[in-house]
Design a protein around this motif. Structure first.
Motif, PDB file in Angstrom:
ATOM      1  N   LEU A  61       0.830  -1.143  -0.045  1.00  0.00           N
ATOM      2  CA  LEU A  61       0.187  -0.083   0.173  1.00  0.00           C
ATOM      3  C   LEU A  61       0.814   1.423   0.212  1.00  0.00           C
ATOM      4  O   LEU A  61       0.452   2.180  -0.598  1.00  0.00           O
ATOM      5  N   ASP A  62       1.978   1.027   0.686  1.00  0.00           N
ATOM      6  CA  ASP A  62       2.844   2.475   0.528  1.00  0.00           C
ATOM      7  C   ASP A  62       3.357   2.741  -0.857  1.00  0.00           C
ATOM      8  O   ASP A  62       3.894   4.066  -0.862  1.00  0.00           O
ATOM      9  N   ARG A  66      -3.028   6.825  -3.519  1.00  0.00           N
ATOM     10  CA  ARG A  66      -4.243   6.766  -2.996  1.00  0.00           C
ATOM     11  C   ARG A  66      -4.897   5.145  -2.949  1.00  0.00           C
ATOM     12  O   ARG A  66      -4.535   4.363  -3.720  1.00  0.00           O
ATOM     13  N   ILE A  67      -5.678   5.049  -2.212  1.00  0.00           N
ATOM     14  CA  ILE A  67      -6.460   3.676  -1.830  1.00  0.00           C
ATOM     15  C   ILE A  67      -7.671   4.105  -2.034  1.00  0.00           C
ATOM     16  O   ILE A  67      -8.397   5.044  -1.297  1.00  0.00           O
ATOM     17  N   TYR A  89      -3.443  -1.464   8.032  1.00  0.00           N
ATOM     18  CA  TYR A  89      -2.572  -0.703   7.041  1.00  0.00           C
ATOM     19  C   TYR A  89      -2.705   0.734   7.164  1.00  0.00           C
ATOM     20  O   TYR A  89      -2.356   1.664   6.423  1.00  0.00           O
ATOM     21  N   ARG A  90      -3.131   1.251   8.394  1.00  0.00           N
ATOM     22  CA  ARG A  90      -3.309   2.783   8.631  1.00  0.00           C
ATOM     23  C   ARG A  90      -2.181   3.531   8.155  1.00  0.00           C
ATOM     24  O   ARG A  90      -2.144   4.653   7.624  1.00  0.00           O
ATOM     25  N   SER A  92       0.324   2.934   6.215  1.00  0.00           N
ATOM     26  CA  SER A  92       0.775   2.851   4.904  1.00  0.00           C
ATOM     27  C   SER A  92      -0.371   3.531   3.753  1.00  0.00           C
ATOM     28  O   SER A  92       0.051   3.831   2.562  1.00  0.00           O
ATOM     29  N   ILE A  93      -1.216   3.855   4.479  1.00  0.00           N
ATOM     30  CA  ILE A  93      -2.419   4.692   3.618  1.00  0.00           C
ATOM     31  C   ILE A  93      -2.046   6.209   3.609  1.00  0.00           C
ATOM     32  O   ILE A  93      -1.910   6.774   4.677  1.00  0.00           O
ATOM     33  N   LEU A  96      -7.079   8.032   1.329  1.00  0.00           N
ATOM     34  CA  LEU A  96      -8.151   6.861   1.207  1.00  0.00           C
ATOM     35  C   LEU A  96      -9.556   7.404   0.569  1.00  0.00           C
ATOM     36  O   LEU A  96     -10.127   8.262   1.235  1.00  0.00           O
ATOM     37  N   LYS A 129      -6.437  11.565   6.335  1.00  0.00           N
ATOM     38  CA  LYS A 129      -6.001  10.407   5.177  1.00  0.00           C
ATOM     39  C   LYS A 129      -7.320  10.229   4.534  1.00  0.00           C
ATOM     40  O   LYS A 129      -7.407   9.606   3.282  1.00  0.00           O
ATOM     41  N   CYS A 130      -8.538  10.297   5.191  1.00  0.00           N
ATOM     42  CA  CYS A 130      -9.875   9.796   4.481  1.00  0.00           C
ATOM     43  C   CYS A 130     -10.370  11.304   3.795  1.00  0.00           C
ATOM     44  O   CYS A 130     -10.794  12.256   4.349  1.00  0.00           O
TER      45      CYS A 130
END
Length: 179
Positions: A61-62, A66-67, A89-90, A92-93, A96, A129-130
């Motif tokens: 994920l890193d 974006r995820i 994974y918080r 690495s995000i 999101l 991040k969200c």
């Protein structure tokens, strides 16, 4: 921008949504796989707000800017595979976007089982991040006279019913992601 679509789907609607997003953005996708994929156990762990663990993703994920996370909402709760994903994974995000095909309607989004409650919890867990949360209520693919609870629970997203209002919402979501 490197994008990864990650999803969990019990009935197939969120898998359909995730694959449609990945195809439109020409990006990678991967399923979240619970360590124990037994629905009653997943439901119970979601109700008591604890995870049962997920298998490690093959994508790192890193390496993604974006995820996009696609996951159902059960009874207005963060489901345990989603909770496990965020907890694991918080760090690495980077950014999101959360999308859900859910049973709650826009009119009921703030009710006890509404999707806005889960959106607020995801935002609280991930902070800045969200970036955005988007609901794709399954009722959007049903005729007005068939929006009862039973029809909502039995309906699955597919190429046959992905049209009208849900398609417009999807197109707006994709357009916003491309900007």
């Amino acid at each position: 921008m490197q994008t990864l679509v990650v999803y969990y789907s019990n009935t197939g609607s969120n898998k359909y949504l995730a694959e449609k997003i990945a195809a439109n953005l020409s990006c990678d996708s991967e399923a979240i796989k619970p360590r124990l994929n037994f629905f009653p156990l997943l439901m119970l762990s979601s109700i008591i707000k604890t995870g049962i663990g997920i298998k490690t993703l093959t994508h790192k994920l890193d390496e993604y800017d974006r995820i996009i996370l696609c996951s159902p909402i059960w009874m207005g709760r963060i489901i345990s595979p989603l909770l496990d994903f965020i907890n694991k994974y918080r760090a690495s995000i980077k950014r999101l976007y959360f999308a859900t095909c859910c049973g709650s309607s826009d009119a009921a989004k703030n009710d006890r089982f509404g999707h806005a409650i889960v959106f607020n919890k995801v935002k609280k867990m991930l902070g800045d991040k969200c970036i955005h949360c988007e609901a794709f209520p399954i009722g959007l693919v049903l005729p007005e006279d068939k929006k009862d609870t039973n029809a909502v629970m039995k309906t699955r997203l597919s190429d046959n019913n992905f049209a009208g209002e849900i398609q417009k919402r999807f197109d707006n979501f994709i357009h916003a992601l491309r900007e």
